[in-house]
Design a protein around this motif. Sequence first.
Motif, PDB file in Angstrom:
ATOM      1  N   LEU A  63       0.829  -1.205   0.000  1.00  0.00           N
ATOM      2  CA  LEU A  63       0.000   0.000   0.000  1.00  0.00           C
ATOM      3  C   LEU A  63       0.866   1.257   0.000  1.00  0.00           C
ATOM      4  O   LEU A  63       0.554   2.236  -0.667  1.00  0.00           O
ATOM      5  CB  LEU A  63      -0.927  -0.011   1.213  1.00  0.00           C
ATOM      6  N   ARG A  64       1.956   1.212   0.733  1.00  0.00           N
ATOM      7  CA  ARG A  64       2.860   2.365   0.805  1.00  0.00           C
ATOM      8  C   ARG A  64       3.488   2.657  -0.565  1.00  0.00           C
ATOM      9  O   ARG A  64       3.686   3.804  -0.935  1.00  0.00           O
ATOM     10  CB  ARG A  64       3.941   2.077   1.849  1.00  0.00           C
ATOM     11  N   GLY A  65       3.815   1.603  -1.315  1.00  0.00           N
ATOM     12  CA  GLY A  65       4.468   1.777  -2.607  1.00  0.00           C
ATOM     13  C   GLY A  65       3.567   1.536  -3.799  1.00  0.00           C
ATOM     14  O   GLY A  65       4.046   1.287  -4.914  1.00  0.00           O
ATOM     15  N   LEU A  66       2.238   1.656  -3.590  1.00  0.00           N
ATOM     16  CA  LEU A  66       1.272   1.260  -4.621  1.00  0.00           C
ATOM     17  C   LEU A  66       1.468   2.017  -5.932  1.00  0.00           C
ATOM     18  O   LEU A  66       1.461   1.427  -7.014  1.00  0.00           O
ATOM     19  CB  LEU A  66      -0.152   1.467  -4.094  1.00  0.00           C
ATOM     20  N   GLU A  67       1.651   3.324  -5.858  1.00  0.00           N
ATOM     21  CA  GLU A  67       1.781   4.104  -7.083  1.00  0.00           C
ATOM     22  C   GLU A  67       3.038   3.695  -7.858  1.00  0.00           C
ATOM     23  O   GLU A  67       3.009   3.570  -9.091  1.00  0.00           O
ATOM     24  CB  GLU A  67       1.832   5.602  -6.776  1.00  0.00           C
ATOM     25  N   ARG A  68       4.118   3.466  -7.167  1.00  0.00           N
ATOM     26  CA  ARG A  68       5.340   3.018  -7.840  1.00  0.00           C
ATOM     27  C   ARG A  68       5.123   1.656  -8.499  1.00  0.00           C
ATOM     28  O   ARG A  68       5.550   1.432  -9.644  1.00  0.00           O
ATOM     29  CB  ARG A  68       6.494   2.924  -6.840  1.00  0.00           C
ATOM     30  N   ALA A  69       4.499   0.749  -7.769  1.00  0.00           N
ATOM     31  CA  ALA A  69       4.257  -0.587  -8.324  1.00  0.00           C
ATOM     32  C   ALA A  69       3.407  -0.505  -9.588  1.00  0.00           C
ATOM     33  O   ALA A  69       3.690  -1.165 -10.592  1.00  0.00           O
ATOM     34  CB  ALA A  69       3.574  -1.465  -7.275  1.00  0.00           C
ATOM     35  N   ASP A  70       2.366   0.319  -9.553  1.00  0.00           N
ATOM     36  CA  ASP A  70       1.484   0.442 -10.718  1.00  0.00           C
ATOM     37  C   ASP A  70       2.215   1.043 -11.914  1.00  0.00           C
ATOM     38  O   ASP A  70       1.984   0.649 -13.067  1.00  0.00           O
ATOM     39  CB  ASP A  70       0.255   1.285 -10.363  1.00  0.00           C
ATOM     40  N   ARG A  71       3.095   1.994 -11.660  1.00  0.00           N
ATOM     41  CA  ARG A  71       3.842   2.608 -12.770  1.00  0.00           C
ATOM     42  C   ARG A  71       4.779   1.590 -13.425  1.00  0.00           C
ATOM     43  O   ARG A  71       4.939   1.583 -14.648  1.00  0.00           O
ATOM     44  CB  ARG A  71       4.639   3.812 -12.260  1.00  0.00           C
ATOM     45  N   ILE A  72       5.370   0.737 -12.625  1.00  0.00           N
ATOM     46  CA  ILE A  72       6.253  -0.286 -13.189  1.00  0.00           C
ATOM     47  C   ILE A  72       5.452  -1.341 -13.933  1.00  0.00           C
ATOM     48  O   ILE A  72       5.824  -1.765 -15.038  1.00  0.00           O
ATOM     49  CB  ILE A  72       7.103  -0.915 -12.062  1.00  0.00           C
ATOM     50  N   LEU A  73       4.318  -1.739 -13.377  1.00  0.00           N
ATOM     51  CA  LEU A  73       3.499  -2.773 -14.014  1.00  0.00           C
ATOM     52  C   LEU A  73       2.882  -2.281 -15.326  1.00  0.00           C
ATOM     53  O   LEU A  73       2.668  -3.077 -16.248  1.00  0.00           O
ATOM     54  CB  LEU A  73       2.405  -3.242 -13.052  1.00  0.00           C
ATOM     55  N   GLN A  74       2.576  -0.984 -15.411  1.00  0.00           N
ATOM     56  CA  GLN A  74       1.993  -0.426 -16.642  1.00  0.00           C
ATOM     57  C   GLN A  74       2.844  -0.738 -17.868  1.00  0.00           C
ATOM     58  O   GLN A  74       2.324  -0.904 -18.975  1.00  0.00           O
ATOM     59  CB  GLN A  74       1.851   1.091 -16.511  1.00  0.00           C
ATOM     60  N   ARG A  75       4.136  -0.818 -17.669  1.00  0.00           N
ATOM     61  CA  ARG A  75       5.052  -1.049 -18.792  1.00  0.00           C
ATOM     62  C   ARG A  75       4.940  -2.468 -19.340  1.00  0.00           C
ATOM     63  O   ARG A  75       5.408  -2.733 -20.451  1.00  0.00           O
ATOM     64  CB  ARG A  75       6.492  -0.781 -18.336  1.00  0.00           C
ATOM     65  N   HIS A  76       4.350  -3.354 -18.546  1.00  0.00           N
ATOM     66  CA  HIS A  76       4.325  -4.765 -18.938  1.00  0.00           C
ATOM     67  C   HIS A  76       2.911  -5.329 -19.078  1.00  0.00           C
ATOM     68  O   HIS A  76       2.747  -6.519 -19.345  1.00  0.00           O
ATOM     69  CB  HIS A  76       5.086  -5.595 -17.902  1.00  0.00           C
ATOM     70  N   LEU A  77       1.895  -4.478 -18.900  1.00  0.00           N
ATOM     71  CA  LEU A  77       0.506  -4.933 -18.996  1.00  0.00           C
ATOM     72  C   LEU A  77      -0.216  -4.171 -20.101  1.00  0.00           C
ATOM     73  O   LEU A  77      -0.193  -2.941 -20.124  1.00  0.00           O
ATOM     74  CB  LEU A  77      -0.225  -4.710 -17.666  1.00  0.00           C
ATOM     75  N   GLN A  78      -0.874  -4.900 -21.010  1.00  0.00           N
ATOM     76  CA  GLN A  78      -1.647  -4.236 -22.063  1.00  0.00           C
ATOM     77  C   GLN A  78      -2.984  -3.734 -21.518  1.00  0.00           C
ATOM     78  O   GLN A  78      -3.514  -2.734 -21.986  1.00  0.00           O
ATOM     79  CB  GLN A  78      -1.875  -5.200 -23.222  1.00  0.00           C
ATOM     80  N   LYS A  79      -3.545  -4.449 -20.542  1.00  0.00           N
ATOM     81  CA  LYS A  79      -4.766  -3.989 -19.886  1.00  0.00           C
ATOM     82  C   LYS A  79      -4.724  -4.428 -18.422  1.00  0.00           C
ATOM     83  O   LYS A  79      -3.992  -5.361 -18.062  1.00  0.00           O
ATOM     84  CB  LYS A  79      -6.022  -4.537 -20.576  1.00  0.00           C
ATOM     85  N   GLN A  80      -5.491  -3.742 -17.618  1.00  0.00           N
ATOM     86  CA  GLN A  80      -5.469  -4.020 -16.183  1.00  0.00           C
ATOM     87  C   GLN A  80      -6.172  -5.333 -15.886  1.00  0.00           C
ATOM     88  O   GLN A  80      -7.316  -5.539 -16.292  1.00  0.00           O
ATOM     89  CB  GLN A  80      -6.156  -2.876 -15.427  1.00  0.00           C
ATOM     90  N   PRO A  81      -5.534  -6.248 -15.152  1.00  0.00           N
ATOM     91  CA  PRO A  81      -6.163  -7.526 -14.826  1.00  0.00           C
ATOM     92  C   PRO A  81      -7.188  -7.374 -13.712  1.00  0.00           C
ATOM     93  O   PRO A  81      -7.298  -6.296 -13.108  1.00  0.00           O
ATOM     94  CB  PRO A  81      -4.976  -8.382 -14.373  1.00  0.00           C
ATOM     95  N   PRO A  82      -7.946  -8.434 -13.407  1.00  0.00           N
ATOM     96  CA  PRO A  82      -8.879  -8.377 -12.265  1.00  0.00           C
ATOM     97  C   PRO A  82      -8.138  -7.982 -10.990  1.00  0.00           C
ATOM     98  O   PRO A  82      -6.933  -8.236 -10.838  1.00  0.00           O
ATOM     99  CB  PRO A  82      -9.408  -9.811 -12.176  1.00  0.00           C
TER     100      PRO A  82
END
Length: 424
Positions: free
Chosen positions: A54-73
């Motif tokens: 939760l503390r690093g959520l925004e960072r995690a999402d920014r990194i995952l965006q580079r490898h995901l074509q669409k958001q999973p469940p």
Amino acid sequence: MSETGVQARRSAVYLLDQVLGEGRLMSELIGGGVLDRLGPDDRARAQRLALETLRGLERADRILQRHLQKQPPLSVHNVLRLATVELCQGGAAHGVVNASVTIVSKNKRTQPMKGLVNAVLRKVAAKGPEAWEALRAPRLPRWLRDPLAMAYGSDGVGAMERAHFAGAPLDLTAKSDPEALAKLVGGTLLPTGSVRVNAGQQVSTLPGYDTGDWWVQDAAAAMPVQILAPQKGEKILDLCAAPGGKTMQIAASGAAVTAVDDSEGRMKRLKENLDRTGLKAKTRVSDVLEMSGQWDAILLDAPCSATGTIRRHPDLPHAKDGSDFGELISLQAQMIDHAVSLLKPGGRLVFCTCSLLPDEGECQVEEALERHSDLSVDREAILRLGLAEEWMTEEGGLRLRPDYWSDLGGMDGFYMASLRKNSH
């Protein structure tokens, strides 16, 4: 991969699902026993993993965006988020990736996505840690960031966000001798007398726990009683008292304290804390607004948004949206008015909230002074703490922020003021 490693991570994902999907607070979930089936080590690990994610959520999402074509469940997304934070903070790639694939494989709905999870996390393991360090501290959601920026400016909010991301050490309040406690636990004695130790230690294993020499209390949370300056023999009322840190401070001074809280469960914790420390206080489960009598001094730690505690509770900005704050602000004003009616002439009231919002601090005191012509602000009570004078507010209160004492590890955000009822 051990089953226990998977269980702790699966439980952490469940906590994330509840906070981010259902808007529930971690304290409610933990208090409700959702981790009780785990052993102590895994329970602590699950909670720590969820909080760090939760503390690093925004960072995690920014990194995952580079490898995901669409958001999973959501549940799969949370598995990826948790693993990304672990990987970027030095977790062993093999163990983290395998555990994540195992978690999604054990659920029929998510099982088809195990290949995606495996592929994405292998990419994160390779390039994520370097990218992680280059990202800014995660920002607060707009519903909270906007009013804080109005109060403290964008630079001030940015400093708070960095403090939130850094997390919080563990602060202890000594029953009698702070210097001796600092030596006993190998901690740092802070300017106001609290003792700071590294976070992550099991509280019950620290020296002096079993003998009740101290209790856990953020340094900022210990200051209202220091401002109140209770004296031996005084009759003092501690309103909204649970879990009892401030009650124990008052009791340790020799004053006769009555602790009031409207929750049986929270009051049970307060009594347990009193028993462990060997301190004495009268306890009463009651609505604050139904209390009566006349008191030498009153401490009112009013219910609030708790926005000052985000570095310890990073779930709060995700589980709340600010919609209940108006109701809290109204209740605070009612509690102040009732507390004033319970004060003897010449008596003093310390009002405090663990909030960063001026509406729950500075504004409350300004308005209380307008409503009560027999009240005045005691600035000297705060100045005696020896803190930075720029932390004093225009109306005479004390504004604390999580980025203050940044070189020492910060503090919770708090507002407090000492009010005195005129003698005549």
